[in-house]
Design a protein around this motif. Structure first.
Motif, PDB file in Angstrom:
ATOM      1  N   LEU A 165       0.874  -1.240  -0.050  1.00 15.14           N
ATOM      2  CA  LEU A 165       0.030   0.050   0.126  1.00 15.14           C
ATOM      3  C   LEU A 165       0.882   1.392   0.106  1.00 15.14           C
ATOM      4  CD1 LEU A 165      -2.865  -0.649   2.533  1.00 15.14           C
ATOM      5  CD2 LEU A 165      -2.936  -0.700   0.171  1.00 15.14           C
ATOM      6  N   GLU A 166       1.926   1.333   0.730  1.00 13.58           N
ATOM      7  CA  GLU A 166       2.734   2.411   0.982  1.00 13.58           C
ATOM      8  C   GLU A 166       3.541   2.509  -0.435  1.00 13.58           C
ATOM      9  OE1 GLU A 166       2.842   4.587   2.859  1.00 13.58           O
ATOM     10  OE2 GLU A 166       1.746   3.822   4.708  1.00 13.58           O
ATOM     11  N   LEU A 167       3.921   1.723  -1.050  1.00 12.04           N
ATOM     12  CA  LEU A 167       4.551   1.718  -2.411  1.00 12.04           C
ATOM     13  C   LEU A 167       3.747   1.997  -3.327  1.00 12.04           C
ATOM     14  CD1 LEU A 167       6.914  -1.500  -2.376  1.00 12.04           C
ATOM     15  CD2 LEU A 167       7.664   0.964  -2.373  1.00 12.04           C
ATOM     16  N   PRO A 171       3.440   5.489  -7.006  1.00 10.48           N
ATOM     17  CA  PRO A 171       3.893   4.859  -8.000  1.00 10.48           C
ATOM     18  C   PRO A 171       4.860   5.496  -8.874  1.00 10.48           C
ATOM     19  CG  PRO A 171       1.520   5.699  -8.234  1.00 10.48           C
ATOM     20  CD  PRO A 171       1.994   5.927  -7.021  1.00 10.48           C
ATOM     21  N   GLY A 172       5.928   4.812  -9.197  1.00  8.73           N
ATOM     22  CA  GLY A 172       7.069   5.486 -10.056  1.00  8.73           C
ATOM     23  C   GLY A 172       8.133   6.153  -9.084  1.00  8.73           C
ATOM     24  N   GLN A 173       7.692   6.429  -7.868  1.00  6.27           N
ATOM     25  CA  GLN A 173       8.740   7.046  -6.902  1.00  6.27           C
ATOM     26  C   GLN A 173       9.518   6.108  -6.164  1.00  6.27           C
ATOM     27  OE1 GLN A 173       6.694  10.010  -4.560  1.00  6.27           O
ATOM     28  NE2 GLN A 173       8.346   9.893  -3.029  1.00  6.27           N
ATOM     29  N   ALA A 174      10.808   6.285  -6.234  1.00  3.03           N
ATOM     30  CA  ALA A 174      11.467   5.355  -5.182  1.00  3.03           C
ATOM     31  C   ALA A 174      11.674   5.859  -3.876  1.00  3.03           C
ATOM     32  CB  ALA A 174      13.209   5.622  -5.723  1.00  3.03           C
ATOM     33  N   LEU A 175      11.391   4.780  -2.837  1.00  6.17           N
ATOM     34  CA  LEU A 175      11.371   5.058  -1.573  1.00  6.17           C
ATOM     35  C   LEU A 175      12.605   4.486  -0.850  1.00  6.17           C
ATOM     36  CD1 LEU A 175       7.579   4.381  -0.782  1.00  6.17           C
ATOM     37  CD2 LEU A 175       8.828   6.660  -0.805  1.00  6.17           C
ATOM     38  N   SER A 176      13.230   4.947   0.087  1.00  7.61           N
ATOM     39  CA  SER A 176      14.330   4.441   0.607  1.00  7.61           C
ATOM     40  C   SER A 176      14.010   3.500   1.520  1.00  7.61           C
ATOM     41  CB  SER A 176      15.179   5.501   1.291  1.00  7.61           C
ATOM     42  OG  SER A 176      14.662   6.039   2.447  1.00  7.61           O
ATOM     43  N   ASP A 209       5.429 -12.468 -11.504  1.00  3.75           N
ATOM     44  CA  ASP A 209       5.405 -13.725 -12.134  1.00  3.75           C
ATOM     45  C   ASP A 209       6.603 -14.421 -12.134  1.00  3.75           C
ATOM     46  OD1 ASP A 209       2.518 -13.102 -13.146  1.00  3.75           O
ATOM     47  OD2 ASP A 209       3.390 -11.903 -14.824  1.00  3.75           O
ATOM     48  N   ILE A 210       7.507 -13.792 -12.106  1.00  6.27           N
ATOM     49  CA  ILE A 210       9.029 -14.260 -11.968  1.00  6.27           C
ATOM     50  C   ILE A 210       9.526 -13.652 -10.639  1.00  6.27           C
ATOM     51  CG2 ILE A 210      10.956 -14.987 -13.056  1.00  6.27           C
ATOM     52  CD1 ILE A 210       9.618 -14.856 -15.619  1.00  6.27           C
ATOM     53  N   PRO A 211       9.610 -14.025  -9.559  1.00  8.47           N
ATOM     54  CA  PRO A 211      10.008 -13.324  -8.415  1.00  8.47           C
ATOM     55  C   PRO A 211      11.674 -12.672  -8.758  1.00  8.47           C
ATOM     56  CG  PRO A 211       8.635 -14.981  -7.511  1.00  8.47           C
ATOM     57  CD  PRO A 211       8.817 -15.218  -9.017  1.00  8.47           C
ATOM     58  N   SER A 212      12.371 -13.612  -9.342  1.00  9.08           N
ATOM     59  CA  SER A 212      13.790 -13.446  -9.514  1.00  9.08           C
ATOM     60  C   SER A 212      13.793 -12.267 -10.488  1.00  9.08           C
ATOM     61  CB  SER A 212      14.655 -14.541 -10.010  1.00  9.08           C
ATOM     62  OG  SER A 212      13.959 -15.251 -11.126  1.00  9.08           O
ATOM     63  N   SER A 213      13.150 -11.842 -11.455  1.00  9.69           N
ATOM     64  CA  SER A 213      13.058 -10.967 -12.282  1.00  9.69           C
ATOM     65  C   SER A 213      11.832 -10.046 -12.262  1.00  9.69           C
ATOM     66  CB  SER A 213      13.038 -11.378 -13.598  1.00  9.69           C
ATOM     67  OG  SER A 213      13.120 -10.367 -14.822  1.00  9.69           O
ATOM     68  N   PRO A 214      11.797  -9.277 -11.182  1.00 10.60           N
ATOM     69  CA  PRO A 214      10.618  -8.345 -10.802  1.00 10.60           C
ATOM     70  C   PRO A 214      10.269  -7.386 -11.852  1.00 10.60           C
ATOM     71  CG  PRO A 214      12.319  -7.986  -9.380  1.00 10.60           C
ATOM     72  CD  PRO A 214      12.742  -8.989 -10.125  1.00 10.60           C
ATOM     73  N   GLN A 215       8.785  -7.359 -12.054  1.00 10.48           N
ATOM     74  CA  GLN A 215       8.409  -6.276 -12.939  1.00 10.48           C
ATOM     75  C   GLN A 215       7.507  -5.192 -12.408  1.00 10.48           C
ATOM     76  OE1 GLN A 215       9.583  -6.229 -16.355  1.00 10.48           O
ATOM     77  NE2 GLN A 215      10.739  -7.936 -15.380  1.00 10.48           N
ATOM     78  N   LEU A 216       7.138  -5.448 -11.080  1.00 11.69           N
ATOM     79  CA  LEU A 216       6.137  -4.516 -10.429  1.00 11.69           C
ATOM     80  C   LEU A 216       6.966  -3.997  -9.312  1.00 11.69           C
ATOM     81  CD1 LEU A 216       3.470  -3.597  -9.991  1.00 11.69           C
ATOM     82  CD2 LEU A 216       3.249  -5.698  -8.433  1.00 11.69           C
ATOM     83  N   ILE A 217       7.614  -4.798  -8.328  1.00  9.11           N
ATOM     84  CA  ILE A 217       8.451  -4.087  -7.250  1.00  9.11           C
ATOM     85  C   ILE A 217       9.834  -4.037  -7.748  1.00  9.11           C
ATOM     86  CG2 ILE A 217       8.985  -4.115  -4.960  1.00  9.11           C
ATOM     87  CD1 ILE A 217       6.316  -5.609  -4.460  1.00  9.11           C
ATOM     88  N   TYR A 225      13.295   0.940  -2.919  1.00  7.28           N
ATOM     89  CA  TYR A 225      12.331   0.382  -4.025  1.00  7.28           C
ATOM     90  C   TYR A 225      11.307   1.084  -4.381  1.00  7.28           C
ATOM     91  CZ  TYR A 225      14.326  -3.769  -1.616  1.00  7.28           C
ATOM     92  OH  TYR A 225      15.292  -4.740  -1.079  1.00  7.28           O
ATOM     93  N   ARG A 226      10.914   0.880  -5.793  1.00 14.16           N
ATOM     94  CA  ARG A 226       9.527   1.574  -6.183  1.00 14.16           C
ATOM     95  C   ARG A 226       8.422   0.640  -6.854  1.00 14.16           C
ATOM     96  NH1 ARG A 226      12.989   2.261 -10.898  1.00 14.16           N
ATOM     97  NH2 ARG A 226      11.930   1.345 -13.066  1.00 14.16           N
ATOM     98  N   LEU A 227       7.475   0.932  -6.874  1.00 13.38           N
ATOM     99  CA  LEU A 227       6.231   0.564  -7.494  1.00 13.38           C
ATOM    100  C   LEU A 227       6.161   1.000  -8.771  1.00 13.38           C
ATOM    101  CD1 LEU A 227       4.316  -2.250  -6.796  1.00 13.38           C
ATOM    102  CD2 LEU A 227       2.623  -0.310  -6.494  1.00 13.38           C
ATOM    103  N   ASP A 228       6.117   0.052 -10.029  1.00 13.24           N
ATOM    104  CA  ASP A 228       6.104   0.819 -11.313  1.00 13.24           C
ATOM    105  C   ASP A 228       4.575   1.232 -11.448  1.00 13.24           C
ATOM    106  OD1 ASP A 228       8.696   0.723 -12.115  1.00 13.24           O
ATOM    107  OD2 ASP A 228       8.462  -0.897 -13.529  1.00 13.24           O
ATOM    108  N   PRO A 229       4.236   2.374 -12.049  1.00  9.79           N
ATOM    109  CA  PRO A 229       2.904   2.680 -12.234  1.00  9.79           C
ATOM    110  C   PRO A 229       2.179   1.757 -13.036  1.00  9.79           C
ATOM    111  CG  PRO A 229       4.473   4.208 -13.296  1.00  9.79           C
ATOM    112  CD  PRO A 229       5.395   3.203 -12.697  1.00  9.79           C
ATOM    113  N   PRO A 230       0.840   2.007 -13.014  1.00  9.75           N
ATOM    114  CA  PRO A 230       0.058   1.041 -13.815  1.00  9.75           C
ATOM    115  C   PRO A 230       0.115   1.335 -15.162  1.00  9.75           C
ATOM    116  CG  PRO A 230      -1.183   2.560 -12.637  1.00  9.75           C
ATOM    117  CD  PRO A 230       0.067   2.532 -11.975  1.00  9.75           C
ATOM    118  N   ALA A 231      -0.082   0.343 -16.288  1.00  8.79           N
ATOM    119  CA  ALA A 231       0.195   0.698 -17.580  1.00  8.79           C
ATOM    120  C   ALA A 231      -1.061   1.568 -18.087  1.00  8.79           C
ATOM    121  CB  ALA A 231       0.168  -0.534 -18.376  1.00  8.79           C
TER     122      ALA A 231
END
Length: 231
Positions: A165-167, A171-176, A209-217, A225-231
């Motif tokens: 939720l915090e991430l 969206p798109g912003q890096a949080l330390s 989908d592939i935790p070792s190659s994250p596309q969301l977080i 870390y940052r959460l990529d914004p929705p498409a």
């Protein structure tokens, strides 16, 4: 602190009689209802009978240790777990967090600190603003406090949910890691990035989908870390 948190039902699993009795008394005075167990086996049995809101779990237990108790609980349940550890060793802490613990406290335990941590964890399950956002196959519903992937609800711990939720608020912003420690764990001290990293790892295992190659977080090297914004 904690005035808005209702009385909680706690399961305390601690083999040391003096510590168990002292913590049970102190937490009861803080407004909690406490069920105590002296071993991992007893604690697991009481878990099914009592259905607590949160578990306070000692690492060093006779029989099955706290790490194994934590793993067994996580196979079927997402109840918050706070570990009590006698040492601040990296290995102990990392193993505990990888086993699924939400937080940890090094002994000797100060009851007021433990109470504050308990209330912080319980606040993570409180409802957020009412909106729903889709990030690919993952949908975050703040009103219902649920996360679904491909239409199926994910079983997240309160800490994993609060982190997501915090991430998603930025969206798109890096949080330390320090920002996340304050926002999610409400820790007054900073620098314990292990809590954040372990929780991100567990969360990725559920939402990616592939935790070792994250596309969301995404990991932002040198920051957090940052959460990529929705498409």
């Amino acid at each position: 602190m904690g005035q808005n948190v209702a009385v909680s039902n706690l399961l305390l699993i601690e083999d040391d009689d003096a510590i168990r009795t002292g913590l049970e008394l102190a937490l009861t005075r803080q407004g909690h209802k406490v069920t105590a167990a002296a071993s991992g086996e007893d604690g697991l049995a009481r878990l099914h009978d009592e259905r607590p809101d949160l578990i306070v779990l000692d690492v060093m237990l006779p029989g099955i240790d706290g790490f194994e108790v934590c793993r067994r609980i996580r196979r079927t349940d997402q109840l918050p777990i706070i570990l009590l550890t006698a040492r601040n060793d990296d290995i102990d802490v990392v193993v505990g967090l990888e086993s699924g613990a939400d937080d940890y406290i090094v002994k000797p335990v100060q009851p007021r600190v433990l109470d504050a941590r308990i209330r912080a964890v319980l606040r993570r399950g409180e409802r957020d603003a009412s909106d729903s956002t889709a990030y690919g196959s993952v949908t975050i519903d703040r009103a219902a406090m649920t996360v679904t992937k491909n239409g199926e609800e994910l079983q997240l711990t309160p800490t994993e949910l609060r982190l997501l939720l915090e991430l998603s608020r930025r969206p798109g912003q890096a949080l330390s890691r320090q920002q996340l420690l304050q926002l999610v764990w409400e820790h007054d001290y900073l620098g314990d990035s292990r809590l954040v990293d372990a929780c991100v790892q567990r969360l990725r295992a559920k939402v990616e989908d592939i935790p070792s190659s994250p596309q969301l977080i995404r990991t932002v090297r040198g920051v957090g870390y940052r959460l990529d914004p929705p498409a």
